[in-house]
Design a protein around this motif. Structure first.
Motif, PDB file in Angstrom:
ATOM      1  N   ILE A 140       0.857  -1.178   0.000  1.00 23.98           N
ATOM      2  CA  ILE A 140       0.000   0.000   0.000  1.00 23.98           C
ATOM      3  C   ILE A 140       0.896   1.231   0.000  1.00 23.98           C
ATOM      4  O   ILE A 140       1.842   1.330   0.783  1.00 23.98           O
ATOM      5  CB  ILE A 140      -0.929   0.038   1.224  1.00 23.98           C
ATOM      6  N   HIS A 165       0.477   5.314   0.392  1.00 24.62           N
ATOM      7  CA  HIS A 165      -0.435   6.391   0.770  1.00 24.62           C
ATOM      8  C   HIS A 165       0.127   7.717   0.279  1.00 24.62           C
ATOM      9  O   HIS A 165       1.321   7.978   0.434  1.00 24.62           O
ATOM     10  CB  HIS A 165      -0.597   6.461   2.285  1.00 24.62           C
ATOM     11  N   ASP A 203      -0.626  11.432   1.132  1.00 24.58           N
ATOM     12  CA  ASP A 203      -1.337  12.262   2.099  1.00 24.58           C
ATOM     13  C   ASP A 203      -1.004  13.724   1.848  1.00 24.58           C
ATOM     14  O   ASP A 203       0.173  14.082   1.730  1.00 24.58           O
ATOM     15  CB  ASP A 203      -0.909  11.835   3.498  1.00 24.58           C
ATOM     16  N   MET A 256      -8.397   7.565   0.571  1.00 25.38           N
ATOM     17  CA  MET A 256      -7.793   7.133   1.830  1.00 25.38           C
ATOM     18  C   MET A 256      -8.763   7.269   3.005  1.00 25.38           C
ATOM     19  O   MET A 256      -8.567   6.673   4.048  1.00 25.38           O
ATOM     20  CB  MET A 256      -6.528   7.959   2.096  1.00 25.38           C
ATOM     21  N   GLY A 276      -6.283  12.609   1.072  1.00 24.33           N
ATOM     22  CA  GLY A 276      -5.327  11.583   0.677  1.00 24.33           C
ATOM     23  C   GLY A 276      -5.932  10.461  -0.135  1.00 24.33           C
ATOM     24  O   GLY A 276      -7.140  10.237  -0.119  1.00 24.33           O
ATOM     25  N   SER A 330      -4.893   6.275  -1.609  1.00 26.52           N
ATOM     26  CA  SER A 330      -4.042   5.108  -1.403  1.00 26.52           C
ATOM     27  C   SER A 330      -4.032   4.274  -2.669  1.00 26.52           C
ATOM     28  O   SER A 330      -5.052   4.127  -3.340  1.00 26.52           O
ATOM     29  CB  SER A 330      -4.549   4.245  -0.243  1.00 26.52           C
TER      30      SER A 330
END
Length: 91
Positions: free
Chosen positions: A1, A3, A5, A53, A71, A73
């Motif tokens: 994963i 991310h 952000d 996210m 965010g 993902s």
């Protein structure tokens, strides 16, 4: 994963996100995610997905102009179809 952000207090605009993900070969799915398939045309198995996210994790394709998120993902399950290293690098 993986991310992505946004800095505190900033939001990612759906109006900018949508053309970007489409230009990278993602296809919108019935589940509300953006999928990157083995073939750039959107055919073949899913290599990885792009999700919001934050809850509910999906995107409303009809309201991307108003959409904002802090965010996103990207997630991928290995092994995957095709060349795993190439798919990971694409991610």
């Amino acid at each position: 994963i993986l991310h992505v952000d946004m800095p505190e207090g900033l939001k990612m605009a759906g109006s900018r996100l949508l053309p970007t993900v489409l230009s990278l070969g993602f296809k919108y799915s019935d589940e509300g995610f953006f999928n990157r398939h083995l073939e750039p045309s959107g055919n073949g198995p899913v290599l990885f997905r792009l999700v919001n996210m934050y809850n509910p994790g999906t995107f409303d394709i009809d309201n991307m102009e108003q959409f904002r998120t802090a965010g996103i993902s990207l997630f991928m399950t290995l092994p995957c179809e095709g060349d795993n290293l190439a798919a990971f690098n694409m991610l």
